[in-house]
Motif scaffolding. Structure first.
Motif, PDB file in Angstrom:
ATOM      1  N   THR A  36     -57.410  10.691   6.869  1.00 56.10           N
ATOM      2  CA  THR A  36     -58.050  10.311   5.619  1.00 56.10           C
ATOM      3  C   THR A  36     -58.063  11.488   4.659  1.00 56.10           C
ATOM      4  N   GLU A  47     -65.874   7.196 -10.064  1.00 58.06           N
ATOM      5  CA  GLU A  47     -65.210   6.898  -8.788  1.00 58.06           C
ATOM      6  C   GLU A  47     -63.749   6.552  -9.012  1.00 58.06           C
ATOM      7  N   SER A  48     -63.444   5.881 -10.101  1.00 53.14           N
ATOM      8  CA  SER A  48     -62.050   5.512 -10.383  1.00 53.14           C
ATOM      9  C   SER A  48     -61.180   6.756 -10.588  1.00 53.14           C
ATOM     10  N   GLN A  51     -60.446   8.159  -7.210  1.00 51.32           N
ATOM     11  CA  GLN A  51     -59.419   7.365  -6.532  1.00 51.32           C
ATOM     12  C   GLN A  51     -58.031   7.712  -7.044  1.00 51.32           C
ATOM     13  N   THR A  67     -57.321   3.707  -0.224  1.00 53.05           N
ATOM     14  CA  THR A  67     -58.388   2.718  -0.136  1.00 53.05           C
ATOM     15  C   THR A  67     -59.684   3.428   0.231  1.00 53.05           C
ATOM     16  N   ILE A  68     -60.732   3.174  -0.544  1.00 60.30           N
ATOM     17  CA  ILE A  68     -61.989   3.874  -0.298  1.00 60.30           C
ATOM     18  C   ILE A  68     -62.608   3.416   1.026  1.00 60.30           C
ATOM     19  N   ASP A  70     -65.676   5.357   2.297  1.00 60.48           N
ATOM     20  CA  ASP A  70     -67.099   5.561   2.067  1.00 60.48           C
ATOM     21  C   ASP A  70     -67.319   6.621   0.996  1.00 60.48           C
ATOM     22  N   SER A  71     -68.547   6.706   0.539  1.00 67.34           N
ATOM     23  CA  SER A  71     -68.936   7.737  -0.413  1.00 67.34           C
ATOM     24  C   SER A  71     -70.336   8.196  -0.041  1.00 67.34           C
ATOM     25  N   TYR A  83     -66.065  11.390  -1.754  1.00 69.82           N
ATOM     26  CA  TYR A  83     -65.448  10.092  -1.466  1.00 69.82           C
ATOM     27  C   TYR A  83     -64.393  10.291  -0.377  1.00 69.82           C
ATOM     28  N   ASN A  84     -64.320   9.369   0.574  1.00 71.96           N
ATOM     29  CA  ASN A  84     -63.285   9.411   1.603  1.00 71.96           C
ATOM     30  C   ASN A  84     -62.377   8.197   1.438  1.00 71.96           C
ATOM     31  N   TYR A  85     -61.067   8.460   1.491  1.00 70.31           N
ATOM     32  CA  TYR A  85     -60.053   7.426   1.286  1.00 70.31           C
ATOM     33  C   TYR A  85     -59.092   7.376   2.460  1.00 70.31           C
TER      34      TYR A  85
END
Length: 88
Positions: A36, A47-48, A51, A67-68, A70-71, A83-85
């Motif tokens: 991740t 947040e956008s 991303q 894809t997110i 969690d935050s 944020y983790n993606y």
């Protein structure tokens, strides 16, 4: 003439929107051992925007999307959100 006016107007809107966004250099990036991508976001970032930065990092890794997962809030004044993606 109408085409040129429309083009100039569109360009002005795009440049204004780009000027208002947070530069990618202000984000902190890290890659975790599970594949991740983490993004430390500055105070004024959305947040956008985080991303978009994560998607760019995923593309460097040969993936197409981020894809997110969690935050969470942090105690860091410089980066109050993380944020983790998942790269896919």
């Amino acid at each position: 003439m109408m085409k040129i006016d429309r083009l100039l107007c569109s360009s002005a809107i795009i440049l204004t929107a780009a000027a208002c966004s947070t530069p990618p250099s202000q984000f902190g990036m890290y890659q975790q051992s599970d594949g991740t991508v983490g993004v430390h976001a500055p105070k004024d970032a959305k947040e956008s925007e985080a991303q978009e930065v994560a998607t760019a990092e995923c593309k460097k890794l040969g993936k197409r999307t981020a894809t997110i997962m969690d935050s969470r809030k942090t105690v860091n004044d410089r980066f109050p959100m993380t944020y983790n993606y998942l790269c896919r």
